[in-house]
Each structure stands twice: as C-alpha cells, then as structure tokens.
Enzyme design. Sequence first.
Site, PDB file in Angstrom:
ATOM      1  N   THR A 198       0.834  -1.184   0.031  1.00 24.87           N
ATOM      2  CA  THR A 198      -0.037  -0.038  -0.006  1.00 24.87           C
ATOM      3  C   THR A 198       0.888   1.344  -0.082  1.00 24.87           C
ATOM      4  O   THR A 198       1.729   1.175   0.548  1.00 24.87           O
ATOM      5  CB  THR A 198      -0.993   0.175   1.243  1.00 24.87           C
ATOM      6  OG1 THR A 198      -0.059  -0.060   2.488  1.00 24.87           O
ATOM      7  CG2 THR A 198      -1.700  -1.022   1.377  1.00 24.87           C
ATOM      8  N   GLU A 208      -5.912  -3.742   0.883  1.00 25.78           N
ATOM      9  CA  GLU A 208      -6.254  -4.310   2.068  1.00 25.78           C
ATOM     10  C   GLU A 208      -7.321  -5.400   1.893  1.00 25.78           C
ATOM     11  O   GLU A 208      -7.497  -6.383   2.521  1.00 25.78           O
ATOM     12  CB  GLU A 208      -6.138  -3.860   3.435  1.00 25.78           C
ATOM     13  CG  GLU A 208      -4.691  -3.257   3.911  1.00 25.78           C
ATOM     14  CD  GLU A 208      -4.591  -1.926   3.511  1.00 25.78           C
ATOM     15  OE1 GLU A 208      -5.272  -1.481   2.462  1.00 25.78           O
ATOM     16  OE2 GLU A 208      -3.973  -1.027   4.164  1.00 25.78           O
ATOM     17  N   LYS A 252     -11.147  19.343  11.570  1.00 22.97           N
ATOM     18  CA  LYS A 252     -11.777  19.129  12.715  1.00 22.97           C
ATOM     19  C   LYS A 252     -12.039  20.741  13.305  1.00 22.97           C
ATOM     20  O   LYS A 252     -11.023  21.458  13.407  1.00 22.97           O
ATOM     21  CB  LYS A 252     -10.854  18.738  13.571  1.00 22.97           C
ATOM     22  CG  LYS A 252     -10.781  17.156  13.587  1.00 22.97           C
ATOM     23  CD  LYS A 252      -9.618  16.340  13.282  1.00 22.97           C
ATOM     24  CE  LYS A 252      -9.646  15.099  12.781  1.00 22.97           C
ATOM     25  NZ  LYS A 252      -8.544  14.647  12.109  1.00 22.97           N
ATOM     26  N   TRP A 259     -16.782  17.730  13.364  1.00 21.22           N
ATOM     27  CA  TRP A 259     -15.992  17.451  11.961  1.00 21.22           C
ATOM     28  C   TRP A 259     -16.684  18.025  10.426  1.00 21.22           C
ATOM     29  O   TRP A 259     -17.930  17.796  10.473  1.00 21.22           O
ATOM     30  CB  TRP A 259     -16.137  15.805  11.802  1.00 21.22           C
ATOM     31  CG  TRP A 259     -15.218  15.358  12.893  1.00 21.22           C
ATOM     32  CD1 TRP A 259     -14.349  15.752  13.684  1.00 21.22           C
ATOM     33  CD2 TRP A 259     -14.666  13.837  12.825  1.00 21.22           C
ATOM     34  NE1 TRP A 259     -13.646  14.978  14.287  1.00 21.22           N
ATOM     35  CE2 TRP A 259     -13.847  13.568  13.689  1.00 21.22           C
ATOM     36  CE3 TRP A 259     -15.113  12.643  11.944  1.00 21.22           C
ATOM     37  CZ2 TRP A 259     -13.133  12.549  14.290  1.00 21.22           C
ATOM     38  CZ3 TRP A 259     -14.494  11.525  12.387  1.00 21.22           C
ATOM     39  CH2 TRP A 259     -13.635  11.391  13.366  1.00 21.22           C
TER      40      TRP A 259
HETATM   41  P1  AMP Z   1      -5.872   1.885  -1.847  1.00 20.59           P
HETATM   42  O1  AMP Z   1      -5.498   0.936  -0.981  1.00 20.59           O
HETATM   43  O2  AMP Z   1      -4.695   2.855  -2.296  1.00 20.59           O
HETATM   44  O3  AMP Z   1      -6.647   1.562  -2.932  1.00 20.59           O
HETATM   45  O4  AMP Z   1      -6.549   3.149  -0.929  1.00 20.59           O
HETATM   46  C1  AMP Z   1      -7.683   2.723  -0.235  1.00 20.59           C
HETATM   47  C2  AMP Z   1      -8.545   4.130   0.203  1.00 20.59           C
HETATM   48  O5  AMP Z   1      -9.039   4.963  -1.007  1.00 20.59           O
HETATM   49  C3  AMP Z   1      -9.686   3.927   0.909  1.00 20.59           C
HETATM   50  O6  AMP Z   1      -9.469   3.697   2.242  1.00 20.59           O
HETATM   51  C4  AMP Z   1     -10.466   5.199   0.774  1.00 20.59           C
HETATM   52  O7  AMP Z   1     -10.130   6.145   1.839  1.00 20.59           O
HETATM   53  C5  AMP Z   1     -10.147   5.510  -0.466  1.00 20.59           C
HETATM   54  N1  AMP Z   1     -11.049   5.152  -1.481  1.00 20.59           N
HETATM   55  C6  AMP Z   1     -11.352   4.241  -2.059  1.00 20.59           C
HETATM   56  N2  AMP Z   1     -12.458   4.283  -2.868  1.00 20.59           N
HETATM   57  C7  AMP Z   1     -13.280   5.310  -2.627  1.00 20.59           C
HETATM   58  C8  AMP Z   1     -14.529   6.006  -2.812  1.00 20.59           C
HETATM   59  N3  AMP Z   1     -15.510   5.351  -3.642  1.00 20.59           N
HETATM   60  N4  AMP Z   1     -14.642   7.146  -2.144  1.00 20.59           N
HETATM   61  C9  AMP Z   1     -13.775   7.645  -1.404  1.00 20.59           C
HETATM   62  N5  AMP Z   1     -12.759   7.113  -0.926  1.00 20.59           N
HETATM   63  C10 AMP Z   1     -12.429   5.973  -1.519  1.00 20.59           C
END
Ligand code: AMP
Length: 542
Positions: free
Chosen positions: A185, A330, A439, A444
């Site tokens: 990640t 994850e 914040k 929030w």
């Molecule tokens: P990654 O592991 O790089 O794919 O990132 C995952 C993160 O991307 C998630 O924990 C979210 O914070 C963000 N994310 C993924 N899909 C969305 C979505 N449709 N809307 C808002 N945030 C998203």
Amino acid sequence: MHGLMMDRPLLISSFLEYASSIYGEQEIVSRTVEGGIHRYTYAQADNRVHRMAKALTALGVESGDRIATLAWNDHRHYELYFSVSGMGAVCHTLNPRLHPSQLTYIMNHASDRYLFVDPTFVKPLEAFYATLESLKGIIIMADAADMPDTTLPNVHCYETLIADNDADFAWPEFDERTASSLCYTSGTTGNPKGVLYSHRATVLHTMSVALPSVLHLSAHETVLPVVPMFHANAWGIPYAATMTGAKLVLPGAHLIGEPLYELLDGEGVTTTAGVPTVWLALLEYMRGNGKRLDGLQRVIIGGSAAPTSMIEAFQDEFGIEVRHGWGMTEMSPVGSINTLKPNLTGLAANERMAYQAKQGQPVYGVDMKIVDADGAELPHDGKTFGELKVRGPWICNGYFAMDESKAHAEEGWFNTDDVATLDSEGYMQIVDRTKDVIKSGGEWISSIELEDVALRHPDVAQAAVIGVAHPKWDERPLLLITPKPGTTPDMSDILAFFKGKVANWWTPDDVIVMESFPIGGTGKIQKGELREKFKDYKLPTA
Ligand code: AMP
C-alpha cells in the site's frame, strides 16, 4: 457433522484452465508498450502461461518465491498473474510510478527473487539496480527483436523463454491458503506495507465481484480495467474476466482521453473501471470532440469519491450507468459497490442521486460496522458517522513481515481508517479519510462533501479541500480548485455557490485556484502534499 462434499482447493490456476477449455476462443486484446494492438485468445494465453511456468521452474523459482513485476496493463502482465501464482510462487506487482528509493525498500523488504520489467522501465531500473539485494535475474517483457541494450546483469527475454519451453506443465495442487500475490500500500506515512493475498481469498473475491450486481461479467461482456494491474490486482478484473470468459481489453500505458476512448469504442467495451481522474479526462475528451460511447453500459468508479457531477454527466449526458465502488488494497480490494436496489429505482431523481453518490452496499462476503472512539457500535441511520471496520475472507489479517498492525487492534476486524455512515437500506457512505476530515471547533467537516459541491460549479474541473490551522477553530476548510478549460473562476461566486448546499459553518474560508494538482501513483489527488504545501497558509478569517 461435516457435509459430504469434496474439499477441492480454490486455486487461481483454475480460472484460466476453465476459460481456455470453455471460452478458449474468447479474445484478450491489449495495447502493447510499443503502441500496437495485440490480440489473442484465452486458449493461446493458457498455452503461454504454462510455458512461462515451465521456464520459471527451470530458472529455479520455487513455491513461495516472490516474483516482481514492473509493468502496465498488457497481455504479458496478465499472463504473469497466472503463471507465477499458478505454480505456487507469489506475483508481486510494483507501482512503476513510485520513487526508486521506495521501490528499493519494497523489493528488499519482499526479498523479490526475479523481476519482470516492461522495456520502458529498463533505463530507470539501471539507475537503482545496485540497491536491490535479493534479485537473481530480470526478465524483460519483450520479444527478442525489441530487447533494449542494457547494463543490467542476468537478463532474460520474455518471448525467448516462452519459445524455448513447451506447455507441458501441470499446475500443482496445494493448500488454498497459500500466498498468491503481494501488493504494497502506498501509505502516506511510514513505510509501505505489504498485503499478501492468498489463492482462497482471490477465488472467493473473484466469485463475488463478477456477480451481476457488482461488475456484471459474463462471456457476453467486454471489460476494460483502466485501474492498473500493479494496484490491488486491478480490482480483481483480470481474474473475474477469466473466470466468466468475458472479453478482456487491456489499455497498456495510455490511460487518458483519446487513446482510452478509441479502445472503449473500437473494442465494444461494455464495462470499465477506474479512478475519477481518468473519467474526468474521458468526459472532457468526449464533450470536446462530440463523441459518445453508446456500447458502454457501465462505468465503475472508485479509489476516490465519485463526484455527483461525474455520476450525472455519465448517466444524464451519455446514458452510461455509474456504479460507485469502494475498497482498499487490504481488501483484495472490493468492499462495496453501489447498484441501485429495486425498491429505490422509483425515487425522484434527486433522492436517487443521494443514494447513488454513496459508496454502496457491501459486496457479499464483506461485513461492515461503524464505531465511536471507544469502539462502541453506532446506529445505521445514514447520519451518525464513525470509524469503518470490516471483516471477511479476502480482507488482510496482518501485513507481510510486520509484527504489529494498529489496523488490526480489534481481534477479527480491520480498521479502514475511513470515516463512514451506514443507512437502513444497507448503503455505506464514506464521509472522509480519518486524516482528511477537517476538525473545526470540535466538530467534523467532510472534505469529500465540500469537494462534491465545488465540483458541481460550472467553472471547477478538480477540487480538493484541506484543513488549515485556525487560531479559534483549530482547523478550517481551504478549497483548492483547478479551473475548467477556458474559464476564470470568480472566488466569491464559488464561495457563494455553497450557500444552501451545506451548513453555513461548513463553507470553506478561502479558495485558491491552482494549475494542476499533485496526483499519486494510483491516480488519486495527493492531499498530504497539498496539506504540506499550505501548512503555513494564513486564512482571511484567522
Ligand atoms: P488504496 O488501498 O490505495 O486503494 O486506497 C484505499 C482508500 O482509498 C480507502 O481507504 C479510501 O480512503 C479511498 N477510497 C477508495 N474508494 C473510495 C471511494 N469510492 N470514495 C472515497 N474514498 C475511496
């Protein structure tokens, strides 16, 4: 009492075995790194995948070895998803957009034994090859005629390995919990963390995401993953297309605007998936050139929040259904998808859109809960928000070669670090990432919601809201925008646009117009960088 059913292991090799025997004639089309179009069938891919597994065995690759890839979405990368995992080794996809020092860290941490690399990445690799501690050899993903000159040692040619080996290789059978692939990640703080997928998790995830209510895949569909194969298994699409015999179109390195449009149109793509930045460029291209995509049935948007204006543009202007999805590396990665439930289809347009803008229902197999700071579960009323926790058979249970994981503090659950609401219809909505939420005076403010409003303004192309220090309120929202081509946004007009759309105290304290935003390796706006850039910014209200 146990049931009397066969205990056959769930293995990734079964996907291509099935596709080649039942849908052997179905096509895989890819734009190659050289720019041309490559076409072949699942049967031909299967043959080459067996040859590569045999070649890797001859090179000494053993079960559990990490075999890295540095490649775009094309047919050779697709083949490695199956040859490497199928033989029991671990396909470790690397993000080529990372800084060399991060790649060094990740590859050494994973102890990668071989590296498959697209010719375009050979030169950059030469510069940091010496820092890689565990590599035994490099395979350049080209044919003999296109092999670049290189100073790299222990180099093999992909097509020569295929040509020199026959397909007489039987897939081994092993425990379905065996590791199959690895993806780090792109953590914004600390070192990247490795997510180690298993065969079992991947097969179960694939079965769930292929369903009509998720990716809607079958042999009657054509699917194009814009989402890179180096990021979270391209949302599982290479596996799901194969399992269902869908025609698969791989866009190579050209993911933006016209080249993407040409593939979507020319190959009759029915389902495609990617992050909002990609769709913004596609919409601009189609509008600017009077183009349509009448064969395209649905666009899956995830990775970052899909703005309401984008959902409306696809659906109302172009007649293409949007399915908003959410997930994480994850989580293999799909966690939720937004397909309108039948009982909601009759709602008025604005009420329907309020549902469609949410990140959707958990897919079968994913459990979700929202909790407060003490870990107490919160109600599913669509208003109360809390930390989103998930569990399921394709959600990671810890990170590769890391003893501690704060995200796994609660036994049996994974803390997503996202703040969300759940509603009585089963829809989840991401309010914000824990680190992005603003914040203000002990309350929030959702940066995602403010961005969504800003993106409805006709002059705004991209929007990012960040919290900036404020002497009285702790933090206040600062709106950053990039303008639509040919427009000159007026600041007071933009701020006035928020009136009546959000609570008054949510309205950003200031707007700054930027030429462009920093975009990360997976196509997301880098809010961390923006926060750093504006950390000393003095708001007019301060
Ligand atoms: P990654 O592991 O790089 O794919 O990132 C995952 C993160 O991307 C998630 O924990 C979210 O914070 C963000 N994310 C993924 N899909 C969305 C979505 N449709 N809307 C808002 N945030 C998203």
